[in-house]
Structures are given as C-alpha cells and as structure tokens.
Design a protein around this motif. Structure first.
Motif, PDB file in Angstrom:
ATOM      1  N   LEU A 349       0.842  -1.195   0.000  1.00 60.82           N
ATOM      2  CA  LEU A 349       0.000   0.000   0.000  1.00 60.82           C
ATOM      3  C   LEU A 349       0.879   1.248   0.000  1.00 60.82           C
ATOM      4  CD1 LEU A 349      -2.756  -0.731   2.685  1.00 60.82           C
ATOM      5  CD2 LEU A 349      -2.846  -1.147   0.237  1.00 60.82           C
ATOM      6  N   GLU A 353      -2.947   5.376   1.146  1.00 61.66           N
ATOM      7  CA  GLU A 353      -3.979   4.327   1.222  1.00 61.66           C
ATOM      8  C   GLU A 353      -4.161   3.786   2.640  1.00 61.66           C
ATOM      9  OE1 GLU A 353      -3.737   2.390  -3.267  1.00 61.66           O
ATOM     10  OE2 GLU A 353      -2.239   1.829  -1.757  1.00 61.66           O
ATOM     11  N   SER A 355      -5.526   4.016   6.207  1.00 58.74           N
ATOM     12  CA  SER A 355      -6.640   4.763   6.790  1.00 58.74           C
ATOM     13  C   SER A 355      -6.222   5.345   8.134  1.00 58.74           C
ATOM     14  CB  SER A 355      -7.843   3.845   6.956  1.00 58.74           C
ATOM     15  OG  SER A 355      -7.544   2.826   7.879  1.00 58.74           O
ATOM     16  N   GLU A 377      -8.850  -4.828  11.840  1.00 59.90           N
ATOM     17  CA  GLU A 377      -8.634  -3.705  10.923  1.00 59.90           C
ATOM     18  C   GLU A 377      -7.713  -4.108   9.775  1.00 59.90           C
ATOM     19  OE1 GLU A 377      -9.262  -0.178   9.227  1.00 59.90           O
ATOM     20  OE2 GLU A 377     -10.269  -0.903  11.036  1.00 59.90           O
ATOM     21  N   ARG A 380      -9.775  -6.101   7.353  1.00 56.42           N
ATOM     22  CA  ARG A 380     -10.655  -5.225   6.562  1.00 56.42           C
ATOM     23  C   ARG A 380      -9.875  -4.546   5.436  1.00 56.42           C
ATOM     24  NH1 ARG A 380     -13.465  -4.287  11.526  1.00 56.42           N
ATOM     25  NH2 ARG A 380     -12.056  -2.594  12.130  1.00 56.42           N
ATOM     26  N   LYS A 381      -8.680  -4.108   5.756  1.00 59.82           N
ATOM     27  CA  LYS A 381      -7.855  -3.444   4.748  1.00 59.82           C
ATOM     28  C   LYS A 381      -7.408  -4.436   3.667  1.00 59.82           C
ATOM     29  CE  LYS A 381      -6.844   0.304   4.911  1.00 59.82           C
ATOM     30  NZ  LYS A 381      -7.430   1.522   4.273  1.00 59.82           N
ATOM     31  N   LYS A 383      -9.131  -6.958   2.588  1.00 60.31           N
ATOM     32  CA  LYS A 383     -10.263  -7.168   1.675  1.00 60.31           C
ATOM     33  C   LYS A 383     -10.395  -6.013   0.688  1.00 60.31           C
ATOM     34  CE  LYS A 383     -13.172 -10.092   4.624  1.00 60.31           C
ATOM     35  NZ  LYS A 383     -14.472 -10.204   5.340  1.00 60.31           N
ATOM     36  N   GLU A 384     -10.035  -4.832   1.154  1.00 63.15           N
ATOM     37  CA  GLU A 384     -10.129  -3.644   0.310  1.00 63.15           C
ATOM     38  C   GLU A 384      -9.015  -3.599  -0.730  1.00 63.15           C
ATOM     39  OE1 GLU A 384     -10.287   1.251   0.862  1.00 63.15           O
ATOM     40  OE2 GLU A 384     -10.113  -0.083   2.604  1.00 63.15           O
ATOM     41  N   TYR A 385      -7.818  -4.054  -0.341  1.00 64.47           N
ATOM     42  CA  TYR A 385      -6.662  -4.018  -1.237  1.00 64.47           C
ATOM     43  C   TYR A 385      -6.059  -5.422  -1.336  1.00 64.47           C
ATOM     44  CZ  TYR A 385      -6.849   1.057  -0.675  1.00 64.47           C
ATOM     45  OH  TYR A 385      -7.253   2.372  -0.661  1.00 64.47           O
ATOM     46  N   SER A 386      -6.259  -6.080  -2.454  1.00 64.37           N
ATOM     47  CA  SER A 386      -5.740  -7.445  -2.628  1.00 64.37           C
ATOM     48  C   SER A 386      -4.218  -7.473  -2.670  1.00 64.37           C
ATOM     49  CB  SER A 386      -6.310  -8.063  -3.908  1.00 64.37           C
ATOM     50  OG  SER A 386      -5.945  -7.281  -5.040  1.00 64.37           O
TER      51      SER A 386
END
Length: 411
Positions: A349, A353, A355, A377, A380-381, A383-386
């Motif tokens: 990342l 990117e 959070s 957390e 979750r991140k 899942k958002e960024y493979s």
C-alpha cells in the motif's frame, strides 16, 4: 522373548528406523527386557538393492507382512494418506501396536486410529509426525498430567525455515533459495506442501488434538505460505533486527480454538530468533511451568528415527498412562476475546492508502510500513486491497525510532 517389528516403507525414515534398531540392539534389549527384531519390510520396488539382513521378509505385498506368525509393532514410514491408513487399521485389528511418522495421514485419520486402538487394547505412537527428533508429544503428555496448556507456537517445517535463512544470510531470492533447498534434498521437486504451509498445517492439527483434545475447524485456520516474502521485505525487516519465521500457532480463546500457519516477524528476544536452517522449535505456554522451548533437528534419517524408536519403547512398555492414549478435552488457561492493538509489518500500500484507523509507527519504504492496529482492521484493509501483505510481529520489546519520536513497544 522377542518384539517383532514390521516397517512400511524403506525411504529415508524407514531405513533410519531399521538401521537404528540394528545399531541399538543392546540398549533396546536392556530397556525392554526383550530383543527387538525387524521381521519384515514393505517396499515398492523389489529390484532396488537394499542393505537388509537376509532373514528379514522383504515384500511388496502387505498381506504377506500382516499375516506373519508373530508381529507386535507396525511402523508406518509411508508418505500420503493412502494406503497407509488402510494398512494401519489392519495392523490394529490384528492386535499390533502402531507407530507412524506420516503427518498428513495422521492429521486426517488420527482420531479414528486412536479410537480403534482403544477398542483393540493396543497403543499408537506418533511422535515423529510433528517435529522430527524433538520430543514434543511426550513433553505435552507429561505437562498435561498437571499443567493446563494455553498456547503452542512452533517452527515445524525445516524446508521453509531453510529458505528464509538463506534469503536473509546470502541475500538470495526466494527462487534461488528454493532451488538450493531442492539440490540439498530439503525440498521436493514439487515444494507446495512445504512452502504453502500444508505440511505445517497437518502438524498443527496433531498438536492441537494432543494439547486441547480437539482441533479448530480446518477452514477457519489461517494458512499462509512464504512465497510472498521478497528479499526487499527481508532487508527492510532486518533494519529493525527482525527476522521472518514461518510459525504455527494454536491457542484457546473462550470455547474456541484459534489456529494459524503464517510468516511472522520476531526479534532477538524471541526464542525462535536463532532457529536457523532446517532446525525446528516449539514453544509451549502452560499455567504452572510457564513457557518452555524445545529446539532440535526437525527432519532427516536419524532425528526422525529417534522419535520412532522412542515411540517403540513407549508402546512396548505396559506402565504408561492409557488415559493419555486417546485425545481428551483439556481445560485451557482463560483468555480474553477482546480486540487489542498489535504491531504489523505491512507491504503493498502507499502511505495515502493507509486509513486513519491504522496508526503508522515507521515507514520503511514507499510501500512498506510498521503499523499498530487490530487484526480485524488489518483484515478489513486486506479485503479492500488485494495487494496488501501483512505480517504480525510476535512478542518482545522493540524500539521504533523515526524523525519525530522514539516509541518503546511491548508486544
């Protein structure tokens, strides 16, 4: 009297067991009060020359072996679930003790074999399924007589540990380190079981059953291999004195068993820091003794044979605790289920990117950071960024220093 043993398979492990029985004949007789003799060896190829005594039955037919007039112990040194499972069931039904070094088969079928052995009043030895010459199963059996186990962590795959060691020490790429492991016989032509964590996963399931009397749902166990680890990541981690290790972990939180197989970062204070090359190590935490660490050779002809021979003695003696033969549910040390912050090395990342919910501790490169946040957390991140790779930093105390401040972290 004589203890008659049959060995299934005559590869590295099978040959090591045979040679150890021959070389330690006097010691075994003195210990057991009986001679130990190899009566038969099951092989695949009769044309291959082997250094086996003429009086030993060498056969490709299991039926010929299992129907010997006297047979006391069957040692499984075969790879894979089948036909090993079927052979061992027949051995138990005949009234033989069994010993296995086959972690994949035992992870899948150990519970059934132990139950069947209980019905037929025979014993099962499986020390060699987990960590070669390290006596972790016997150690857990002894601990569980009084202690309650809270957590087990381990480096249980020598191939992955060798690759990570070579990458760090010799600045090699993953591909080059894997090639060297294959050339030295530490890795198979298809290394998937080792580098993707399947081998370690099977061993973790065996440990879980012994320590906790049960295992987590296999699909809930996080299994991550070492193929995502690059030379750049290893170099970045090395700036702070961290080393990558491929670690299995199992612990009980409430009524749930939490298991994982994944790369982690450790520092010099951790007992796994100096576990290098093909060595294995296990760290067990229990309520009375605290933390103990066992380290030693995790594979190879004679380390694994040592575990098998210890089991041979174990199943041959009549005074061990039969209650610990089968898996029984043990009471675990209470553990909190609440979320808490951990420290992670993340990669893949950009800084923008990240959070606000993921506080930055240190930036190591454009896309590599040390952060402090919860596992939830991080997931979750991910899942958002493979593209995100993440590695937890295990316990210890590490000072992270950047231009603004010095933070002492107790993990």
């Amino acid at each position: 009297m004589t203890v008659k043993v049959a060995i299934l398979g005559f590869g590295t492990v099978g040959e090591g067991v045979y040679r150890t029985i021959q070389s330690h004949e006097r010691e075994l007789e003195a210990l057991l009060g009986k001679k130990v003799e190899v009566a038969a060896v099951l092989i695949q190829n009769k044309q291959k020359e082997r250094n086996i005594a003429k009086e030993v039955l060498i056969t490709t037919d299991f039926n010929e072996l299992i129907n010997l007039s006297q047979l006391d112990i069957v040692v499984d040194a075969i790879v894979g679930k089948d036909p090993a499972f079927n052979y061992l069931k027949q051995a138990i039904e005949r009234g033989c003790h069994i010993i296995t070094a086959n972690k994949e088969m035992f992870a899948h079928h150990g519970k059934e074999l132990l139950a069947l052995a209980g019905e037929h009043q025979v014993s099962v030895g499986f020390e060699a399924t987990v960590a070669g010459g390290i006596p972790i199963i016997q150690t857990l059996r002894q601990l569980l007589k009084v202690n309650r186990v809270g957590q087990i962590q381990g480096i249980v795959n020598g191939t992955s540990n060798f690759i990570l060691t070579e990458m760090r020490e010799k600045k090699q790429s993953f591909a080059d380190a894997l090639k060297l492991a294959q050339e030295r016989g530490f890795a198979e032509a298809d290394p998937t079981n080792d580098v993707e964590g399947f081998d370690a996963f099977y061993k973790l399931m065996v440990l879980s059953r012994v320590a906790f009397g049960n295992e987590p749902d296999w699909k809930d166990v996080e299994r991550v291999g070492i193929t995502s680890i690059t030379s750049e990541l290893i170099e970045a981690a090395d700036q702070f004195g961290f080393r990558f290790k491929h670690v299995v972990s199992i612990q009980k939180e409430g009524d749930k068993l939490i298991g994982s197989v994944r790369p982690v970062l450790i520092r010099k204070s951790h007992p796994f820091y100096h576990v290098e090359g093909v060595e294995n190590a296990l760290n067990v935490y229990s309520d009375i003794v605290g933390r103990i660490t066992l380290q030693g050779p995790g594979a190879g002809m004679f380390p694994t044979a040592s575990a098998v021979i210890e089991d041979l003695v174990y199943v041959s003696q009549s005074n061990h605790d039969k209650k610990l033969e089968a898996y029984s549910v043990t009471e675990a040390i209470p553990s909190s289920n609440g979320s808490f912050n951990d420290f992670w090395l993340i990669s893949g990342l950009s800084k923008t990117e990240l959070s606000p919910s993921i506080p930055l501790v240190e930036q190591l490169s454009d896309q590599t950071f040390i952060v402090e946040t919860t596992k939830e957390e991080i997931l979750r991140k991910a899942k958002e960024y493979s593209s995100l790779s993440y590695y937890p930093i295990l316990d210890g105390t590490q000072t992270f220093q950047n231009k603004k401040e010095c933070i002492t972290v107790s993990i």
